[in-house]
Design a protein around this motif. Structure first.
Motif, PDB file in Angstrom:
ATOM      1  N   ALA A  65       1.437  -8.976 -13.802  1.00 39.93           N
ATOM      2  CA  ALA A  65       2.549  -8.277 -14.113  1.00 39.93           C
ATOM      3  C   ALA A  65       2.111  -6.985 -15.030  1.00 39.93           C
ATOM      4  O   ALA A  65       2.860  -5.871 -15.103  1.00 39.93           O
ATOM      5  N   SER A  66       0.989  -7.171 -15.674  1.00 37.87           N
ATOM      6  CA  SER A  66       0.626  -6.369 -16.817  1.00 37.87           C
ATOM      7  C   SER A  66       0.107  -4.759 -16.267  1.00 37.87           C
ATOM      8  O   SER A  66       0.354  -3.930 -16.548  1.00 37.87           O
ATOM      9  N   PHE A  67      -0.475  -5.066 -15.024  1.00 32.41           N
ATOM     10  CA  PHE A  67      -1.167  -3.902 -14.403  1.00 32.41           C
ATOM     11  C   PHE A  67      -0.417  -3.529 -13.407  1.00 32.41           C
ATOM     12  O   PHE A  67      -0.772  -2.315 -12.845  1.00 32.41           O
ATOM     13  N   MET A  68       0.564  -4.215 -12.712  1.00 35.32           N
ATOM     14  CA  MET A  68       1.351  -3.637 -11.653  1.00 35.32           C
ATOM     15  C   MET A  68       2.631  -3.367 -12.392  1.00 35.32           C
ATOM     16  O   MET A  68       3.767  -4.074 -12.287  1.00 35.32           O
ATOM     17  N   SER A  69       2.739  -2.251 -13.201  1.00 37.34           N
ATOM     18  CA  SER A  69       3.862  -2.112 -14.172  1.00 37.34           C
ATOM     19  C   SER A  69       5.021  -1.253 -13.380  1.00 37.34           C
ATOM     20  O   SER A  69       5.126  -0.880 -12.312  1.00 37.34           O
ATOM     21  N   ALA A  70       5.749  -0.828 -14.344  1.00 38.10           N
ATOM     22  CA  ALA A  70       6.789   0.315 -13.905  1.00 38.10           C
ATOM     23  C   ALA A  70       6.349   1.583 -12.960  1.00 38.10           C
ATOM     24  O   ALA A  70       6.620   2.127 -12.395  1.00 38.10           O
ATOM     25  N   ILE A  71       5.041   1.804 -13.585  1.00 34.16           N
ATOM     26  CA  ILE A  71       4.205   2.787 -12.715  1.00 34.16           C
ATOM     27  C   ILE A  71       4.147   2.428 -11.330  1.00 34.16           C
ATOM     28  O   ILE A  71       4.150   3.397 -10.458  1.00 34.16           O
ATOM     29  N   THR A  72       3.943   1.255 -11.069  1.00 34.09           N
ATOM     30  CA  THR A  72       3.904   0.884  -9.584  1.00 34.09           C
ATOM     31  C   THR A  72       5.274   0.801  -8.961  1.00 34.09           C
ATOM     32  O   THR A  72       5.414   1.324  -8.025  1.00 34.09           O
ATOM     33  N   VAL A  73       6.351   0.343  -9.714  1.00 34.75           N
ATOM     34  CA  VAL A  73       7.653  -0.110  -9.176  1.00 34.75           C
ATOM     35  C   VAL A  73       8.220   1.441  -8.692  1.00 34.75           C
ATOM     36  O   VAL A  73       8.889   1.729  -7.822  1.00 34.75           O
ATOM     37  N   LEU A  74       7.985   2.412  -9.599  1.00 35.49           N
ATOM     38  CA  LEU A  74       8.722   4.000  -9.549  1.00 35.49           C
ATOM     39  C   LEU A  74       7.825   4.941  -8.785  1.00 35.49           C
ATOM     40  O   LEU A  74       8.263   5.780  -8.073  1.00 35.49           O
ATOM     41  N   VAL A  80       3.969   7.391  -1.635  1.00 35.60           N
ATOM     42  CA  VAL A  80       4.178   6.842   0.109  1.00 35.60           C
ATOM     43  C   VAL A  80       5.028   8.002   0.458  1.00 35.60           C
ATOM     44  O   VAL A  80       4.743   8.486   2.008  1.00 35.60           O
ATOM     45  N   VAL A  81       6.252   8.343   0.309  1.00 34.69           N
ATOM     46  CA  VAL A  81       7.016   9.208   0.799  1.00 34.69           C
ATOM     47  C   VAL A  81       6.490  10.509   0.910  1.00 34.69           C
ATOM     48  O   VAL A  81       6.556  11.284   1.998  1.00 34.69           O
ATOM     49  N   PHE A  86      -1.625   5.994   1.949  1.00 39.94           N
ATOM     50  CA  PHE A  86      -3.007   6.062   1.573  1.00 39.94           C
ATOM     51  C   PHE A  86      -3.271   4.720   0.545  1.00 39.94           C
ATOM     52  O   PHE A  86      -4.281   4.307   0.209  1.00 39.94           O
ATOM     53  N   PHE A  87      -2.151   4.320  -0.140  1.00 34.94           N
ATOM     54  CA  PHE A  87      -2.542   3.348  -1.297  1.00 34.94           C
ATOM     55  C   PHE A  87      -2.726   2.042  -0.576  1.00 34.94           C
ATOM     56  O   PHE A  87      -3.213   1.116  -1.363  1.00 34.94           O
ATOM     57  N   LEU A  88      -2.577   1.863   0.556  1.00 39.37           N
ATOM     58  CA  LEU A  88      -3.094   0.645   1.133  1.00 39.37           C
ATOM     59  C   LEU A  88      -4.521   0.343   1.078  1.00 39.37           C
ATOM     60  O   LEU A  88      -5.021  -0.823   1.095  1.00 39.37           O
ATOM     61  N   TYR A  89      -5.212   1.380   1.097  1.00 40.75           N
ATOM     62  CA  TYR A  89      -6.724   1.055   0.693  1.00 40.75           C
ATOM     63  C   TYR A  89      -7.025   0.624  -0.738  1.00 40.75           C
ATOM     64  O   TYR A  89      -8.321   0.030  -0.934  1.00 40.75           O
ATOM     65  N   PHE A  90      -6.023   0.467  -1.482  1.00 45.95           N
ATOM     66  CA  PHE A  90      -6.329  -0.052  -2.944  1.00 45.95           C
ATOM     67  C   PHE A  90      -6.581  -1.609  -2.584  1.00 45.95           C
ATOM     68  O   PHE A  90      -6.876  -2.225  -3.259  1.00 45.95           O
ATOM     69  N   TYR A  91      -6.206  -2.258  -1.318  1.00 44.35           N
ATOM     70  CA  TYR A  91      -6.553  -3.500  -1.031  1.00 44.35           C
ATOM     71  C   TYR A  91      -8.032  -3.821  -1.265  1.00 44.35           C
ATOM     72  O   TYR A  91      -8.310  -4.730  -1.998  1.00 44.35           O
ATOM     73  N   ILE A  92      -8.673  -2.601  -0.883  1.00 48.25           N
ATOM     74  CA  ILE A  92     -10.295  -2.675  -0.772  1.00 48.25           C
ATOM     75  C   ILE A  92     -10.691  -2.563  -2.304  1.00 48.25           C
ATOM     76  O   ILE A  92     -11.616  -3.320  -2.733  1.00 48.25           O
ATOM     77  N   SER A  93     -10.049  -1.669  -3.090  1.00 45.27           N
ATOM     78  CA  SER A  93     -10.651  -1.385  -4.517  1.00 45.27           C
ATOM     79  C   SER A  93     -10.366  -2.771  -5.100  1.00 45.27           C
ATOM     80  O   SER A  93     -11.210  -3.015  -6.097  1.00 45.27           O
ATOM     81  N   TYR A  94      -9.243  -3.221  -5.146  1.00 41.63           N
ATOM     82  CA  TYR A  94      -8.758  -4.353  -6.048  1.00 41.63           C
ATOM     83  C   TYR A  94      -9.686  -5.454  -5.723  1.00 41.63           C
ATOM     84  O   TYR A  94     -10.114  -6.268  -6.611  1.00 41.63           O
ATOM     85  N   THR A  95     -10.158  -5.849  -4.446  1.00 45.97           N
ATOM     86  CA  THR A  95     -10.710  -6.980  -3.855  1.00 45.97           C
ATOM     87  C   THR A  95     -12.509  -6.778  -4.825  1.00 45.97           C
ATOM     88  O   THR A  95     -12.901  -7.666  -5.485  1.00 45.97           O
ATOM     89  N   CYS A 295       4.579  -4.832  -1.544  1.00 48.22           N
ATOM     90  CA  CYS A 295       5.942  -4.379  -1.726  1.00 48.22           C
ATOM     91  C   CYS A 295       6.329  -3.032  -2.094  1.00 48.22           C
ATOM     92  O   CYS A 295       7.228  -2.424  -1.558  1.00 48.22           O
ATOM     93  N   ALA A 296       5.541  -2.506  -2.837  1.00 50.45           N
ATOM     94  CA  ALA A 296       5.460  -1.043  -3.347  1.00 50.45           C
ATOM     95  C   ALA A 296       5.433  -0.126  -2.064  1.00 50.45           C
ATOM     96  O   ALA A 296       6.271   0.824  -2.082  1.00 50.45           O
ATOM     97  N   VAL A 297       4.288  -0.362  -1.199  1.00 50.90           N
ATOM     98  CA  VAL A 297       4.151   0.828   0.015  1.00 50.90           C
ATOM     99  C   VAL A 297       5.331   0.327   1.009  1.00 50.90           C
ATOM    100  O   VAL A 297       5.647   1.546   1.481  1.00 50.90           O
ATOM    101  N   PHE A 298       5.576  -0.640   1.182  1.00 49.03           N
ATOM    102  CA  PHE A 298       6.876  -0.814   2.238  1.00 49.03           C
ATOM    103  C   PHE A 298       8.233  -0.311   1.956  1.00 49.03           C
ATOM    104  O   PHE A 298       8.977   0.045   2.506  1.00 49.03           O
ATOM    105  N   SER A 299       8.254  -0.377   0.355  1.00 47.69           N
ATOM    106  CA  SER A 299       9.443   0.287  -0.117  1.00 47.69           C
ATOM    107  C   SER A 299       9.303   1.799   0.034  1.00 47.69           C
ATOM    108  O   SER A 299      10.455   2.410   0.322  1.00 47.69           O
TER     109      SER A 299
END
Length: 641
Positions: A65-74, A80-81, A86-95, A295-299
């Motif tokens: 919750a702390s690091f996926m903040s309103a920065i991510t929501v908004l 993406v629009v 490209f943010f899907l590549y963050f799957y690799i970074s996060y891992t 959720c953020a990317v598909f939104s």
């Protein structure tokens, strides 16, 4: 109302206020609950690290919750629009970030029994390095938190018509309230609740948006036709804003600076009752990061499908890209009472969790690194009140800094740029201490200053001289289906826009601006980190490398030891003279030694006499070195109550 028309603002109705108010009441209520529950535990240890008795579940939710903040929501959906998925590549970074954090950094911090991560720097180097890093962290976190506070205030302003700065101050007041009352436990459990709200808010947008736009298959096809899924870009050009390499490599450096050595993360990890729980919290948090990112990317893809023929930002219906998501919510939930309030609660949840965690971390660092060294003999009760006062102080400062955030452009890039500027050099500093035993304090301090200088140079230069359009150009955003307010505006746009595009001539740019200042913002952290490491090692060798016998084994994990596991002889060489085979209990007994005390056979017998309450601490009460866990010792007074 057509999605191709600028909607008439209607504002919140009663049910929206009810839903949104529930978030604030429950969040504040959790703070009150823990203030009452923990009223008999008046130590700063209980307030700042929860008595080191937290379990992995709530800590994992809190971290997410702390690091996926309103920065991510908004911010992420609008990215993406405009630029694709490209943010899907963050799957690799996060891992990679979670693996490095759990296996490299957290074990060192947890076993050394520190409360502030910067205590490690004094144990490993000296007090000058510790204070320098502390000041950098405080400034960086206040700036970042200002961005985080501004983002949901923008959402409130766009969706509800609330006064923008009134929303900013409401955010700061609520966060400061429950953080000050309940301490870390209130922060963690409130984060867990807010994480649920974030997921529910995202899902409501995804489900309704998908239904209104023809279902998943149509949205997917629209995204393909609009090139929003064309992310197989492996161009190694570091000037490109988003490619596989900028996100996979640059993103890893950026988020490792956030997770691996950030006080806010480490403070919650060391609050766990065992090292196993601390590691498990990080790995569970990885799942949470994946869920929120998805959720953020598909939104963003759903939002693109909704506005395929009429992009509201390009058409001038909104004034900033970060307003796309709340504008989208206004469209799809216009006839659904309560759901706009749920979305705002979703964005607000991310902010509350992030801001509260930052305030708590700032209070901890200031108290442990500065206050305790000025007021050496404070009682537990006084320490707790000082900690609460610091929470109030930093709550005010972070709220005021939100004004700066309003001038920094896109919230995602602004937030990650700030983390890159401060987090990269800090990551390099801790890496020098943990992975390279021969680094001395001069190398550490010189490396930190060099890395910070490089990161600030490229980041500020990039802000003043934005990268050429060819490196940051968004994908096509159509407006041909927009129904403008009147024909006059339509005619004006048709005559003015082409003229502007054909006659505007960009001023000549220097070679420095076209290369160094145009570096992708995701590489700012890598520049600071690598600059710190390289210069730190060079300075250490020039000024005389550190002797291993002066370093406690629990403070390092040599990188070269990874390739020397087959031989005790080579392993000993890799540890550079550090007594790596020393018993862990014995090491804990000595970890509190001053850095400038040299351990020799003559001084070994008198080692218990060199503790100094001013700068050093003994292993925390209740720590079991063999199990890497804490127990909560009950004082004699409490046992008779």
């Amino acid at each position: 109302m057509s999605k191709f028309e600028k909607p008439e603002f209607t504002g919140f109705i009663v049910w929206d206020y009810v839903v949104f108010s529930c978030l604030l009441v429950i969040s504040a209520g959790i703070g009150v609950f823990f203030a009452i529950k923990e009223r008999k535990k008046k130590t700063s240890n209980e307030f700042l690290v929860g008595g080191r008795q937290m379990t992995c579940g709530p800590v994992a939710l809190s971290l997410t919750a702390s690091f996926m903040s309103a920065i991510t929501v908004l911010g992420t959906p609008s990215e993406v629009v405009r630029f694709g998925s490209f943010f899907l590549y963050f799957y690799i970074s996060y891992t990679f970030v979670i693996i490095f954090s759990a296996e490299l950094f957290v074990p060192v911090f947890y076993r050394s029994g520190i409360t502030s991560t910067y205590e490690y720097l004094e144990l490993r180097f000296n007090r000058a390095v510790r204070y320098t890093a502390t000041i950098i962290y405080i400034v960086q976190t206040i700036l970042y938190t200002g961005v985080v506070i501004y983002a949901p205030a923008l959402a409130l302003n766009q969706v509800t018509g609330f006064n923008l700065w009134g929303s900013v101050f409401a955010t700061g007041i609520v966060c400061t309230f429950y953080c000050t009352l309940g301490g870390l436990k209130a922060v963690v459990w409130t984060d867990a609740f807010q994480m649920v709200v974030m997921v529910v808010g995202f899902l409501s947008v995804l489900i309704e948006g998908t239904i209104q736009n023809g279902g998943p298959s149509k949205i997917w096809q629209t995204a393909i036709n609009g090139s929003r899924l064309d992310i197989a870009d492996f161009d190694t050009d570091p000037l490109r804003r988003h490619t596989f390499w900028t996100i996979a490599v640059g993103g890893t450096f950026t988020w490792l600076g956030i997770y691996g050595v950030n006080q806010s993360t480490i403070q919650r990890c060391i609050s766990c009752k065992s090292e196993k729980h601390a590691k498990l919290a990080l790995y569970l948090n990885l799942v949470g990061l994946w869920v929120i990112l998805t959720c953020a990317v598909f939104s963003g893809l759903v939002m693109y499908a909704h506005y395929e023929g009429c992009d509201p930002w390009t058409a001038g219906f909104i004034s900033a890209p970060d307003q796309m998501m709340p504008y989208f919510v206004m469209n799809i939930f216009s006839k659904m009472p309560g759901l706009p309030g749920l979305f705002v609660a979703c964005a607000f949840s991310g902010t509350l969790s992030t801001v509260a965690a930052s305030i708590n971390a700032l209070a901890t660092v200031t108290f442990e690194d500065i206050v305790k060294n000025i007021f050496k003999n404070t009682s537990d009760k006084t320490s707790t009140w000082i900690s609460k006062g610091l929470c109030v102080l930093f709550g005010v400062l972070c709220t005021v800094m939100a004004v700066v955030a309003s001038k920094m452009g896109g919230v995602v890039q602004a937030a990650l740029s700030i983390h890159g500027m401060g987090g990269g050099p800090m990551l390099g500093l801790f890496t020098l201490g943990i992975l390279f035993p021969w680094t001395n304090w001069k190398g550490a301090l010189g490396g930190l200053i060099t890395g910070l200088t490089l990161a600030l140079w490229v980041a500020i230069g990039g802000f003043i001289y934005p990268a050429p359009a060819s490196k940051t150009l968004p994908l096509i955003l159509r407006t041909d289906e927009c129904k403008l307010l009147n024909e006059t505006i339509n005619a004006t746009l048709s005559t003015i826009i082409p003229t502007t595009l054909t006659t505007t001539i960009e001023p000549e740019r220097s070679l420095l601006a076209d290369n160094w200042y145009s570096l992708s913002y995701l590489y700012y952290s890598a520049v600071g980190c690598l600059g710190c490491i390289i210069s730190g090692l060079l300075i250490s060798f020039i000024t005389g490398r550190e002797h291993g016998r002066n370093i406690r084994p629990l403070l390092i994990r040599p990188v070269c030891n990874l390739v020397c596991f087959w031989s005790d002889t080579y392993k000993k060489k890799c540890w550079c003279g550090v007594p790596h085979d020393q018993d862990e209990d014995e090491d804990l007994d000595h970890i509190s030694l001053k850095k400038d005390v040299m351990i020799t056979p003559e001084t070994e017998k008198s080692v218990e006499n060199v503790y100094d309450n001013n700068s050093l601490q003994k292993p925390p009460p209740g720590y079991n070195a063999h199990e890497n866990s804490y127990t909560n010792p009950i004082t004699e007074k409490e046992s008779h109550m």
